[in-house]
Structure formats: structure tokens, C-alpha cells
Design a protein around this motif. Structure first.
Motif, short mmCIF file in Angstrom:
data_model
loop_
_atom_site.label_atom_id
_atom_site.label_comp_id
_atom_site.label_asym_id
_atom_site.label_seq_id
_atom_site.Cartn_x
_atom_site.Cartn_y
_atom_site.Cartn_z
N PHE A 1 -71.73 20.04 53.02
CA PHE A 1 -72.09 19.52 54.33
C PHE A 1 -71.29 18.31 54.79
O PHE A 1 -71.29 17.97 55.95
N PHE A 2 -70.67 17.62 53.83
CA PHE A 2 -69.98 16.39 54.25
C PHE A 2 -68.48 16.50 54.16
O PHE A 2 -67.78 15.52 54.21
N SER A 3 -68.03 17.75 54.06
CA SER A 3 -66.58 17.93 54.06
C SER A 3 -66.22 18.91 55.16
O SER A 3 -66.94 19.86 55.43
N THR A 4 -65.10 18.65 55.80
CA THR A 4 -64.68 19.54 56.87
C THR A 4 -63.66 20.54 56.35
O THR A 4 -63.18 21.39 57.10
N LYS A 5 -63.31 20.44 55.10
CA LYS A 5 -62.21 21.27 54.61
C LYS A 5 -62.72 22.51 53.91
O LYS A 5 -63.44 22.44 52.90
N TRP A 6 -62.40 23.63 54.46
CA TRP A 6 -62.77 24.91 53.86
C TRP A 6 -61.49 25.54 53.33
O TRP A 6 -60.68 26.05 54.08
N ASN A 7 -61.30 25.49 52.01
CA ASN A 7 -60.10 26.07 51.43
C ASN A 7 -60.41 26.52 50.01
O ASN A 7 -59.95 25.92 49.04
N PRO A 8 -61.16 27.62 49.88
CA PRO A 8 -61.64 28.03 48.57
C PRO A 8 -60.56 28.65 47.70
O PRO A 8 -60.77 28.87 46.50
N THR A 9 -59.40 28.96 48.27
CA THR A 9 -58.38 29.65 47.48
C THR A 9 -57.18 28.76 47.16
O THR A 9 -56.13 29.23 46.78
N SER A 10 -57.37 27.46 47.37
CA SER A 10 -56.28 26.54 47.09
C SER A 10 -55.94 26.54 45.61
O SER A 10 -56.81 26.65 44.74
N PHE A 11 -54.63 26.43 45.32
CA PHE A 11 -54.22 26.38 43.91
C PHE A 11 -54.42 24.99 43.34
O PHE A 11 -54.53 24.80 42.15
N VAL A 12 -54.43 24.02 44.20
CA VAL A 12 -54.52 22.64 43.73
C VAL A 12 -55.99 22.22 43.60
O VAL A 12 -56.48 21.93 42.51
N ALA B 1 -60.64 36.61 68.67
CA ALA B 1 -60.20 35.88 69.87
C ALA B 1 -60.11 34.37 69.70
O ALA B 1 -59.62 33.68 70.60
N THR B 2 -60.59 33.83 68.58
CA THR B 2 -60.64 32.37 68.54
C THR B 2 -59.54 31.75 67.70
O THR B 2 -59.52 30.55 67.47
N GLY B 3 -58.61 32.56 67.23
CA GLY B 3 -57.44 31.99 66.57
C GLY B 3 -57.58 31.82 65.07
O GLY B 3 -56.61 31.62 64.36
N ASN B 4 -58.83 31.91 64.56
CA ASN B 4 -59.01 32.01 63.13
C ASN B 4 -58.46 30.84 62.32
O ASN B 4 -57.81 31.02 61.30
N ALA B 5 -58.71 29.64 62.78
CA ALA B 5 -58.22 28.47 62.06
C ALA B 5 -59.39 27.64 61.54
O ALA B 5 -60.08 27.01 62.33
N PRO B 6 -59.63 27.67 60.25
CA PRO B 6 -60.81 26.97 59.71
C PRO B 6 -60.61 25.46 59.63
O PRO B 6 -60.76 24.87 58.58
N ALA B 7 -60.26 24.86 60.73
CA ALA B 7 -60.08 23.40 60.75
C ALA B 7 -61.08 22.80 61.73
O ALA B 7 -61.65 23.50 62.55
N MET B 8 -61.25 21.49 61.61
CA MET B 8 -62.19 20.82 62.49
C MET B 8 -61.69 20.87 63.93
O MET B 8 -60.61 20.39 64.25
N PRO B 9 -62.48 21.45 64.87
CA PRO B 9 -62.04 21.50 66.26
C PRO B 9 -62.25 20.16 66.95
O PRO B 9 -63.22 19.45 66.68
N HIS B 10 -61.32 19.79 67.81
CA HIS B 10 -61.46 18.54 68.55
C HIS B 10 -61.78 18.78 70.01
O HIS B 10 -62.24 17.89 70.71
N SER B 11 -61.46 19.99 70.48
CA SER B 11 -61.82 20.34 71.86
C SER B 11 -61.96 21.84 71.96
O SER B 11 -61.69 22.57 71.00
N PHE B 12 -62.38 22.29 73.12
CA PHE B 12 -62.56 23.72 73.33
C PHE B 12 -61.23 24.46 73.34
O PHE B 12 -61.17 25.67 73.31
#
Lengths: 252, 306
Positions: free
Chosen positions: B62-73, B237-248
Motif C-alpha cells: 500500500f505504500f509503494s507506487t512501484k509495481w515490478n514483480p519480475t525485476s531481476f534486481v 486503451a489506457t496505454g498499459n503503463a503501471p506507473a503513478m499517473p499525474h494527470s488524465f
């Protein structure tokens, strides 16, 4: 002495091709109660609704002749229906309070007419409820739903709602037909009080009621006005045979 | 002796009582079925997701905005950005769909002449039947390019695109249920209003729509449920980017899309797999609370406006 508030002249009314009223000539006097009686389907409710143009909302209705309020034709092109209905209020057969609070029901007519002053609205609501003989019963629960009132109280609320916009004429379409005898009596007493300030036209199926509350009575039959006279005369010494048959219960 | 005259009373009392009870139980079972299914889904999501919760802790979800479960690091499982993305497209969709939906419903139910109504109603029903993939196409081919030209962005696959498409998909639900609610308002209310000197517009706004409000709120909630749960359209349709959105205008990825994309490619029973169930579980809670809140609002509203 007497002053004509409303009159109709050679008034015909059609639902599409069906002629519902033929050649109605009637004069309704100011500050009097005029009762419209007659068997079901005789056109008396249609006539009542013509007096504030509530029939306009039914598609395909046609009128001919004149209906005049204070001498002015209400079907004239220059007449504003909204203004007309404010001057000629209506109480329906089935009590139909809005699903709002008691207060909001009475205040509705003021609000749609642009009144915003809260003090004024509150004052008028109280006055209207008092005039409708309902104030004492509801003054402690003005914010509760109007749907929780009894049938008789709901009908008096509808009368209060009509009074709030200060109409000149009040049309009542069988206002007590769905009520028990005690509630009916209250409504009748109320009508008696109200005629000091308003001109009242009431449709009723109950002939005793017409005899009790009205000053004038009009007898309709099959879309025609058979007889119109003082109530006493209609019920004791009518000039038409049809009227006599009806008021003595021989048909209808 | 009296009873024997009546044939109905010849069946023994115990038999009638038994029959009564069996019938009652029969309906009870069916009534419980929906509850059981709901509880089943709830426990499935919880059981499958709980190990991930236990291993990673609340904080990393809940307190992280980073979704990257397949990262090697360093794998990270922060759902904050996809959660906010979901809320963004959902509320964006409602912002568009609710006013249009209620206005359309009011028009069809109260204003439109019968012939116009007969054309619009089936059209809306057809709109409801369009598969979400097709709506997704629309987003990529029509709405996307339009948005990118309008806002001068490099592409139009973003949150606002998703909102527009979800609005289109939620509209039929909102319209038809609101319309039913408005149609069910008795003519007597309208007559009373008109007889007091209100015009048609005032009657609609002050009497008809408020009287139908409970049905309209239900319609909006159902539309919202549709929007939150919709997967394919937003995925496309939404671009599929699992990053924190800043605007619409940012590309986003919703919770549903994340589950749909990743679940097939995870190791069954692994942390990644289980964390997707956590997302599902949270989605479930969200819809649950939407319904709960709408119920509470309705109840409160109905107390006065009944």
C-alpha cells in the motif's frame, strides 16, 4: 351583489374525435362554492380540468367556445398557462403529496414561483397549513415525510399546498371520495371556511356532500349541462325531470 | 364432523406442515446460494492472496507506487499506482456518464415523443451488447488519435481515453435503470406540480427526478460496478503503463488489467501469483464498499423522501 369569477360560453370539448362536452354555458360566482354533479362519465371532471387547462397535457384534446376568468379568455394565445394555474389551483381525487417532507410539499409552489426568502416561505407554509386545518397536527414534524400522514391528512396537505400560492379559484375533483366519514367532514368544514377567501368549484359523486357544502349546483349528464341553479333549488325543486330523477337516486 | 364436509381438510395436518416446511427450506437454500458463492469468492481470494501478504507485509503493497514483480534486481509489489489508476478511470467515467445518462433517461422517459423513444431505446440496448474488445478497438483507432491531436500528446492511449470508453460502456446500464425509475413515478405527482403552476422543466427537475432518486442512485452504482470491473477495454486503451499517473493524460494500467495480463505468466503458487490475488481481493473489497455505501445513502435518503 354577486360577481362572476369564471364563465364558459358555448364550450365544447373533444378527446380526439370523441365529444365529451357540448355547449356548456355556466357562470361561477366569486366566493361561492359551486358543485358539479352527475353520473360517472358525464364530463364533470373534464369540465373541471378545462378551467385550469389541465387537459392540455392530454394529447389530442380540442376545445371550442370560451372559458373566461375575470372576463378574460383563458384559452387565448396570450395567456400564460403557468400563470393561469397559479391563479386557479387544483386538489385531486387521489391525494398526491410529493415524496418530500411536509414543509417542502407546501413550500413547493412558492419555490417554483421564484420565492427565495426563507422567512417568507416559512411564514406562508405555516399560514397555509393553518388555513387547511392541519397545522396543529403536523407543526412538530414538518421535516418528516408527507407519505407518513394519514389519507385525510394527506388530502388536507394537498389543499394547503394549493393554498400556499394564493390562488383565486380552487378546483376540487372529488376531494373526499377516498376518505372516511370523519376525514370527509373535516374537508367539508374546511371548504366552508375557505369560501370566504376563495372561489371553489367541486366535483362530487356524493349528493349529500353537494347539498351540504355548495351554494350552486350544476347537473351534468352525457356531456351536457342539464341544469344549473342554487343548490337548494336543485335538491328540492329542480325544473328538469332528469335532475329530479338523479338527485332522488332514480338513476346514476 | 364439521371439518369432514370440506375436502381440503382431509389431508392430514402433519403432511401439510411437512410440505410447508420443505417448500420453505427449498427457497431458503436458493436464497443462501448467492451468499455462499460470495463467501466462496471472498475466501478463495483471501486464501490465495494471504501468503503474499504475510511474506511482504501491508507496507510493500500500500505504500509503494512501484509495481515490478519480475525485476531481476529487486521485485516490488506496490499497488498504489494501479489502485489510483483504477479509481481515476472509474470516476472519470462516472463524471462523463452520470450527467449524460440521467439526462438521456429523463428525455426518453419524460420528454421524447413516442416515435423518438422507439428509436432510441433499441439503440441503447444494442450499445449495451457491444463486446468490450470492440469498444477497445474504438479506443485505439478513434478516441486515441482524436485525444492525441486535441491535447498534442504523442499518443492518445491514456486515462482519459479509458474514462471515455468506460463511460460509453456504463451508459446503457445507467440509462435503462434510471429510465425505469423515472417512468415508475406516478403521473399524479406530475399533475400536482403542473397544477401549482410549474412548467415541464421544473416538474422534471424538482419532482420527477428527486422522486426517482433511489432508482437513479442504484443505476449509477451498477454503472460504477461495471466500470471498476471492466478489464479488456481499459487494457487496450489506457496505454498499459503501471506507473503513478499525474494527470488524465498519462498512460496508466488498472488493477483488472494487471491481473489479466500477468496471471497467465506467473509461477502458480509463487509470490507474484499470490500478489495478483491480493489485487483481486482489494478489488473485491472496493466493490463491496461501493455497494455498502450506496445502500446506506439510499436508506438515509428514503427516510425523508419516501
Amino acid at each position: 351583489m354577486s360577481e362572476i369569477k369564471l364563465y364558459t360560453k358555448k364550450f365544447d370539448f373533444y378527446y380526439g374525435h370523441l365529444k365529451a362536452l357540448t355547449d356548456i354555458n355556466l357562470e361561477i360566482q366569486k366566493n361561492k362554492v359551486t358543485a358539479l354533479i352527475g353520473p360517472s362519465g358525464c364530463g364533470k371532471s373534464t369540465f373541471l380540468r378545462s378551467l385550469n387547462r389541465m387537459n392540455d397535457i392530454i394529447p389530442g384534446t380540442i376545445i371550442e367556445g370560451t372559458v373566461a376568468l375575470d372576463g378574460k379568455d383563458i384559452y387565448d394565445k396570450n395567456i400564460d398557462v403557468v400563470d393561469l394555474r397559479r391563479r386557479v389551483g387544483m386538489v385531486f381525487q387521489k391525494s398526491n403529496p410529493f415524496p418530500k417532507s411536509i414543509f417542502e410539499n407546501v413550500a413547493y409552489g412558492l419555490r417554483i414561483n421564484g420565492e427565495r426568502n426563507r422567512g417568507k416561505i416559512a411564514h406562508r407554509v405555516e399560514e397555509s397549513l393553518k388555513n387547511a386545518a392541519l397545522w396543529e397536527e403536523v407543526k412538530d414534524r414538518l421535516d418528516t415525510s408527507a407519505m407518513d400522514l394519514s389519507g385525510g391528512q394527506q388530502q388536507r396537505l394537498c389543499i394547503a399546498r394549493a393554498l400556499a400560492v394564493q390562488p383565486e379559484v380552487i378546483l376540487m375533483d372529488e376531494p373526499a371520495s377516498a376518505l372516511d366519514p370523519i376525514a370527509t367532514q373535516k374537508i367539508e368544514e374546511l371548504i366552508f371556511e375557505l369560501k370566504n377567501e376563495y372561489t371553489i368549484v367541486i366535483v362530487t359523486h356524493n349528493m349529500q356532500q353537494a347539498a351540504r357544502v355548495s351554494d350552486f349546483t350544476a347537473f351534468f349528464y352525457l356531456g351536457e349541462l342539464i341544469e344549473f341553479d342554487e343548490t337548494d333549488k336543485i335538491f328540492t325543486n329542480p325544473s328538469q325531470k332528469k335532475t329530479e330523477d338523479y338527485v332522488t337516486g332514480r338513476f346514476g | 364432523m364439521e371439518l369432514k364436509k370440506n375436502k381440503l381438510h382431509q389431508t392430514p395436518v402433519w403432511w401439510r406442515r411437512l410440505k410447508e416446511q420443505v417448500i420453505e427450506k427449498f427457497f431458503l437454500v436458493h436464497g443462501m446460494l448467492a451468499v455462499l458463492i460470495l463467501m466462496g469468492i471472498f475466501s478463495l481470494l483471501f486464501i490465495e492472496g494471504f501468503p503474499a501478504f504475510k511474506a511482504l507485509g501491508l507496507k510493500s503493497f500500500f505504500f509503494s507506487t512501484k509495481w515490478n514483480p519480475t525485476s531481476f534486481v529487486q521485485e516490488s509489489y506496490g499497488i498504489l499506482s494501479i489502485l489510483i489508476s483504477t479509481l481515476m478511470v472509474t470516476f472519470g467515467a462516472l463524471l462523463i456518464a452520470v450527467p449524460i445518462g440521467i439526462a438521456t433517461a429523463a428525455y426518453i422517459a419524460d420528454v421524447a415523443p413516442p416515435r423518438v423513444r422507439e428509436v432510441i431505446k433499441p439503440v441503447i440496448e444494442v450499445l449495451a451488447g457491444i463486446p468490450s474488445v470492440v469498444v477497445g478497438f474504438l479506443g485505439i483507432i478513434v478516441v486515441g488519435p482524436l485525444l492525441s491531436r486535441l491535447f498534442g500528446t504523442s499518443n492518445g492511449l491514456n486515462a482519459i481515453n479509458g474514462s471515455i470508453l468506460l463511460a460509453v460502456m456504463a451508459l446503457p446500464t445507467i440509462i435503462s435503470i434510471s429510465e425505469d425509475a423515472i417512468l415508475s413515478i406516478p403521473q399524479e405527482y406530475k399533475n400536482a406540480s403542473l397544477a401549482l403552476g410549474a412548467n415541464k422543466w421544473q416538474t422534471l427537475i424538482r419532482v420527477t427526478i428527486p422522486s426517482a432518486m433511489s432508482g437513479i442512485i442504484a443505476a449509477v452504482m451498477l454503472g460504477m460496478g461495471r466500470a471498476i470491473g471492466e478489464t479488456m477495454t481499459v487494457l487496450m486503451a489506457t496505454g498499459n503503463a503501471p506507473a503513478m499517473p499525474h494527470s488524465f493524460l498519462d498512460s496508466i494500467r488498472t488493477m483488472t488489467a494487471t491481473i489479466a495480463i500477468e496471471l497467465g505468466e506467473t509461477v502458480q503458487g509463487g509470490i507474484h501469483y499470490r500478489s495478483l490475488f491480493v489485487i483481486g481481493f482489494i478489488l473485491f473489497l472496493m466493490t463491496f464498499f461501493v455497494n455498502l455505501i450506496s445502500d446506506l445513502v439510499l436508506e438515509k435518503y428514503q427516510k425523508v423522501n419516501r
